[in-house]
Design a protein around this motif. Sequence first.
Motif, PDB file in Angstrom:
ATOM      1  N   TYR A  60       0.856  -1.203   0.000  1.00 15.05           N
ATOM      2  CA  TYR A  60       0.000   0.000   0.000  1.00 15.05           C
ATOM      3  C   TYR A  60       0.881   1.239   0.000  1.00 15.05           C
ATOM      4  CZ  TYR A  60      -4.236  -2.687   1.251  1.00 15.05           C
ATOM      5  OH  TYR A  60      -5.298  -3.551   1.275  1.00 15.05           O
ATOM      6  N   SER A  61       1.901   1.218   0.833  1.00 13.90           N
ATOM      7  CA  SER A  61       2.826   2.346   0.934  1.00 13.90           C
ATOM      8  C   SER A  61       3.506   2.609  -0.402  1.00 13.90           C
ATOM      9  CB  SER A  61       3.865   2.064   2.013  1.00 13.90           C
ATOM     10  OG  SER A  61       4.878   3.024   1.997  1.00 13.90           O
ATOM     11  N   SER A  63       2.572   1.658  -3.415  1.00 17.07           N
ATOM     12  CA  SER A  63       1.595   2.052  -4.431  1.00 17.07           C
ATOM     13  C   SER A  63       1.203   3.512  -4.291  1.00 17.07           C
ATOM     14  CB  SER A  63       0.340   1.184  -4.336  1.00 17.07           C
ATOM     15  OG  SER A  63       0.663  -0.154  -4.583  1.00 17.07           O
ATOM     16  N   LEU A  64       0.912   3.915  -3.075  1.00 17.19           N
ATOM     17  CA  LEU A  64       0.476   5.297  -2.859  1.00 17.19           C
ATOM     18  C   LEU A  64       1.613   6.299  -2.988  1.00 17.19           C
ATOM     19  CD1 LEU A  64      -2.109   4.826   0.016  1.00 17.19           C
ATOM     20  CD2 LEU A  64      -2.553   5.394  -2.371  1.00 17.19           C
ATOM     21  N   SER A  65       2.843   5.863  -2.766  1.00 23.62           N
ATOM     22  CA  SER A  65       3.961   6.806  -2.862  1.00 23.62           C
ATOM     23  C   SER A  65       4.231   7.225  -4.301  1.00 23.62           C
ATOM     24  CB  SER A  65       5.219   6.231  -2.222  1.00 23.62           C
ATOM     25  OG  SER A  65       5.680   5.124  -2.961  1.00 23.62           O
ATOM     26  N   SER A  66       3.623   6.553  -5.260  1.00 24.99           N
ATOM     27  CA  SER A  66       3.794   6.965  -6.659  1.00 24.99           C
ATOM     28  C   SER A  66       2.904   8.152  -7.018  1.00 24.99           C
ATOM     29  CB  SER A  66       3.508   5.794  -7.601  1.00 24.99           C
ATOM     30  OG  SER A  66       2.153   5.415  -7.508  1.00 24.99           O
ATOM     31  N   ILE A  67       1.983   8.511  -6.132  1.00 28.89           N
ATOM     32  CA  ILE A  67       1.146   9.690  -6.361  1.00 28.89           C
ATOM     33  C   ILE A  67       2.033  10.918  -6.199  1.00 28.89           C
ATOM     34  CG2 ILE A  67      -0.795  11.059  -5.494  1.00 28.89           C
ATOM     35  CD1 ILE A  67      -2.046   8.411  -4.550  1.00 28.89           C
ATOM     36  N   THR A  69       3.216  14.041  -4.986  1.00 32.22           N
ATOM     37  CA  THR A  69       2.990  15.060  -3.963  1.00 32.22           C
ATOM     38  C   THR A  69       4.321  15.752  -3.713  1.00 32.22           C
ATOM     39  OG1 THR A  69       3.452  13.506  -2.170  1.00 32.22           O
ATOM     40  CG2 THR A  69       1.151  13.748  -2.826  1.00 32.22           C
ATOM     41  N   THR A  75       1.726  10.418   1.337  1.00 33.96           N
ATOM     42  CA  THR A  75       1.059   9.288   0.690  1.00 33.96           C
ATOM     43  C   THR A  75       1.621   7.945   1.136  1.00 33.96           C
ATOM     44  OG1 THR A  75       2.492   9.542  -1.237  1.00 33.96           O
ATOM     45  CG2 THR A  75       0.341  10.606  -1.327  1.00 33.96           C
ATOM     46  N   SER A  76       2.942   7.848   1.243  1.00 34.83           N
ATOM     47  CA  SER A  76       3.549   6.594   1.671  1.00 34.83           C
ATOM     48  C   SER A  76       3.141   6.260   3.105  1.00 34.83           C
ATOM     49  CB  SER A  76       5.067   6.694   1.564  1.00 34.83           C
ATOM     50  OG  SER A  76       5.662   5.509   2.001  1.00 34.83           O
ATOM     51  N   TYR A  78       0.495   7.276   4.627  1.00 31.58           N
ATOM     52  CA  TYR A  78      -0.925   6.935   4.650  1.00 31.58           C
ATOM     53  C   TYR A  78      -1.122   5.475   4.268  1.00 31.58           C
ATOM     54  CZ  TYR A  78      -5.880   6.795   3.673  1.00 31.58           C
ATOM     55  OH  TYR A  78      -7.204   6.452   3.669  1.00 31.58           O
ATOM     56  N   GLY A  79      -0.393   5.017   3.254  1.00 29.58           N
ATOM     57  CA  GLY A  79      -0.487   3.614   2.851  1.00 29.58           C
ATOM     58  C   GLY A  79      -0.126   2.672   3.980  1.00 29.58           C
TER      59      GLY A  79
END
Length: 119
Positions: A60-61, A63-67, A69, A75-76, A78-79
């Motif tokens: 999750y971390s 995947s979300l860190s590719s957003i 920001t 994002t990381s 949050y994942g």
Amino acid sequence: LAANIARAFKSVSRRVGVVDLVYIVLLTSVSQVLQAASLLAIMGVYAARGLVASMRAYFYSQSLSSIPTPGGAVTSEYGLSLVVDPETVVSFRLVYALVNIVPGLIIMLKAYTGKRGRV
């Protein structure tokens, strides 16, 4: 710039054989599993449920860190927080950063001192 990167990628990928590709995929998979498993030590849960939780949190971390920001902020983390408690998030991010930063600083120091000696 994008065209240069695309040409370089094509040039390298043409030279990679099937055996090398298998090694690359295998080593990448192993490194990702080891990174995820490092959460086990931080969480202190070594049962199968701990492994599943650490894998979920890590991916999750990632995947979300590719957003995109600013600075990759939030994002990381949050994942990770979708699966693990806040203390684990902070500990993992600190360890994750230090594991990457400390060797880089050592390499930079060695490169700097090596250049100073040649002047």
